[in-house]
Design a protein around this motif. Structure first.
Motif, PDB file in Angstrom:
ATOM      1  N   ALA A  84     -39.908 -30.959 -32.371  1.00 31.72           N
ATOM      2  CA  ALA A  84     -39.911 -29.591 -31.845  1.00 31.72           C
ATOM      3  C   ALA A  84     -38.772 -28.772 -32.449  1.00 31.72           C
ATOM      4  O   ALA A  84     -38.944 -27.578 -32.739  1.00 31.72           O
ATOM      5  N   PHE A  87     -43.788 -23.451 -28.675  1.00 31.23           N
ATOM      6  CA  PHE A  87     -45.216 -23.774 -28.589  1.00 31.23           C
ATOM      7  C   PHE A  87     -45.978 -23.246 -29.802  1.00 31.23           C
ATOM      8  O   PHE A  87     -46.695 -24.008 -30.456  1.00 31.23           O
ATOM      9  N   VAL A 111     -45.009 -25.285 -32.955  1.00 27.65           N
ATOM     10  CA  VAL A 111     -45.622 -26.608 -33.068  1.00 27.65           C
ATOM     11  C   VAL A 111     -47.043 -26.491 -33.613  1.00 27.65           C
ATOM     12  O   VAL A 111     -47.556 -27.435 -34.220  1.00 27.65           O
ATOM     13  N   TYR A 136     -53.078 -28.583 -30.550  1.00 24.22           N
ATOM     14  CA  TYR A 136     -52.211 -29.400 -29.707  1.00 24.22           C
ATOM     15  C   TYR A 136     -52.643 -29.251 -28.254  1.00 24.22           C
ATOM     16  O   TYR A 136     -53.229 -28.249 -27.861  1.00 24.22           O
ATOM     17  N   TYR A 137     -52.349 -30.292 -27.491  1.00 28.65           N
ATOM     18  CA  TYR A 137     -52.729 -30.371 -26.082  1.00 28.65           C
ATOM     19  C   TYR A 137     -51.433 -30.411 -25.276  1.00 28.65           C
ATOM     20  O   TYR A 137     -50.660 -31.364 -25.375  1.00 28.65           O
ATOM     21  N   CYS A 138     -51.174 -29.359 -24.501  1.00 29.69           N
ATOM     22  CA  CYS A 138     -49.925 -29.243 -23.749  1.00 29.69           C
ATOM     23  C   CYS A 138     -50.057 -29.917 -22.383  1.00 29.69           C
ATOM     24  O   CYS A 138     -50.930 -29.566 -21.594  1.00 29.69           O
ATOM     25  N   ASP A 142     -48.115 -31.370 -18.672  1.00 30.79           N
ATOM     26  CA  ASP A 142     -47.133 -30.878 -17.696  1.00 30.79           C
ATOM     27  C   ASP A 142     -46.960 -31.934 -16.620  1.00 30.79           C
ATOM     28  O   ASP A 142     -47.863 -32.166 -15.823  1.00 30.79           O
ATOM     29  N   VAL A 191     -46.593 -36.412 -31.231  1.00 29.02           N
ATOM     30  CA  VAL A 191     -46.249 -35.649 -30.030  1.00 29.02           C
ATOM     31  C   VAL A 191     -44.886 -35.005 -30.233  1.00 29.02           C
ATOM     32  O   VAL A 191     -43.968 -35.627 -30.758  1.00 29.02           O
ATOM     33  N   ASN A 227     -41.905 -32.854 -28.054  1.00 24.97           N
ATOM     34  CA  ASN A 227     -41.530 -32.735 -26.655  1.00 24.97           C
ATOM     35  C   ASN A 227     -40.611 -31.547 -26.406  1.00 24.97           C
ATOM     36  O   ASN A 227     -39.608 -31.368 -27.095  1.00 24.97           O
ATOM     37  N   HIS A 266     -42.989 -31.130 -21.069  1.00 27.72           N
ATOM     38  CA  HIS A 266     -44.153 -30.509 -21.706  1.00 27.72           C
ATOM     39  C   HIS A 266     -44.416 -31.189 -23.051  1.00 27.72           C
ATOM     40  O   HIS A 266     -44.137 -30.623 -24.106  1.00 27.72           O
ATOM     41  N   LEU A 272     -46.345 -32.030 -26.236  1.00 24.05           N
ATOM     42  CA  LEU A 272     -47.394 -31.349 -26.993  1.00 24.05           C
ATOM     43  C   LEU A 272     -48.046 -32.385 -27.901  1.00 24.05           C
ATOM     44  O   LEU A 272     -47.456 -32.806 -28.905  1.00 24.05           O
ATOM     45  N   LEU A 303     -50.393 -33.685 -30.661  1.00 20.48           N
ATOM     46  CA  LEU A 303     -50.925 -33.081 -31.892  1.00 20.48           C
ATOM     47  C   LEU A 303     -52.226 -33.768 -32.295  1.00 20.48           C
ATOM     48  O   LEU A 303     -52.283 -34.997 -32.361  1.00 20.48           O
TER      49      LEU A 303
END
Length: 317
Positions: free
Chosen positions: A89, A159, A162, A169-171, A173, A199, A201, A211, A213, A215
């Motif tokens: 990130a 976000f 990334v 990407y799939y966020c 929580d 991923v 972070n 969170h 993220l 990929l």
């Protein structure tokens, strides 16, 4: 019914509520629209802090950054903001906004202090001492408002930044106890290898809200399904570590089938009874939150008209 505040008196539809009613109001507001709808809010506007300063702190490991976060809070320091990013990130954000993030760091903390000038300066020094005690590889304090905003620019752009690392990407929580952060990240790295997906972070470090993220490339067969399975395992890990399924994004439909990971059947049944008490006609956010639909009167029956359920467009499991 309308909830109103008159001074310190809470009224529901004109009737006075005792102090427990304040908790009730909080339940309605935080129910993801399952128990009520907020139609009007009155807020009190506070003045801006006299001074604000941000610290940009690089660490040689995520574990040391995580322990620094825990110790800052343990010292009684309540930052205005405390965010963490891991190496992927950091690199993505720096390439996107070019604000001078330390690219040799495995983890980056952005810590903002605010208040009167003397207090802000003192707290910034205390945070820097704690960070140095945990082997911080770099500590940089904002010199003016423009630099403070620049420090935050990369985090706020993390976000979209990334998005340059993968087509999709799939966020996620989830929230964990802060002390378990190093262990969670280690386990998450193992899951990344298992699923063959990267991923990045980003964390609201002060409250343990993660969170990740994930990929992936939706054009590659099977990657979306692997990303979703990876995300589910991350949330199961959060619960296993003593955390919860969500920090701020809610449950909705996406995490509905994971509710039994966190709650027993008895817990869920009682939650649904509360739902039925507030919404006997099941009009508020139908089909959300609860993994099993009940047609019995006790747990919220659903009317079936000519063989059709209400809201047929909602997925049923």
């Amino acid at each position: 019914e309308l909830v109103t505040m008159e001074g310190e008196v809470l009224r529901l539809g004109g009737r006075h509520l005792d102090p427990a009613g304040l908790d009730l109001l909080g339940v309605v507001v935080g129910s993801e629209g399952l128990l009520g709808i907020v139609t009007e809010v009155t807020v009190r506007i506070l003045p801006r802090p006299q001074t604000a300063q941000a610290l940009l702190i690089g660490f040689p490991s995520v574990a040391s950054a995580g322990q620094c976060v825990a110790d800052v809070i343990a010292a009684g320091i309540i930052p205005a903001g405390m965010e963490m990013m891991d190496r992927p990130a950091i690199h993505a954000a720096e390439a996107f906004v070019k604000v001078g993030y330390p690219l040799d760091a495995e983890a980056l903390l952005i810590v903002e202090l605010d208040g009167p000038e003397a207090e802000c300066g003192h707290l910034a020094e205390e945070v820097a001492k704690i960070a140095a005690g945990h082997g911080a590889s770099s500590i940089r304090a904002s010199r003016d408002e423009a630099e403070r905003l620049a420090f935050w620019a990369g985090r706020k752009a993390a976000f979209p930044a990334v998005g340059r690392l993968a087509p999709d990407y799939y966020c996620m929580d989830g929230t964990i106890p802060r002390r378990r952060l190093p262990e969670v990240l280690e386990r998450m790295a193992a899951l990344s290898d298992r699923y063959g997906l990267g991923v990045a972070n980003v964390f609201h470090a002060g409250d343990g809200n993660l969170h990740p993220l994930i990929l992936y490339d939706a054009n590659e067969a099977g990657q979306l399904e692997r990303a979703e399975a990876f995300g589910n395992d991350i949330l199961r890990l959060c619960v296993e570590m003593g955390g919860v399924l969500t920090g701020e994004h809610g449950v909705g439909v996406e995490k509905r089938d994971l509710m039994p990971e966190m709650f027993s059947a008895v817990d869920l049944a009682h939650q649904q009874r509360v739902k039925c008490a507030f919404d006997p006609a099941l009009l508020l956010n139908p089909g959300k939150m609860f993994p099993t639909l009940h047609r019995c009167a006790e747990l919220g029956r659903m009317h079936v008209h000519r063989g059709a359920l209400p809201h047929p467009d909602l997925p049923r499991f």
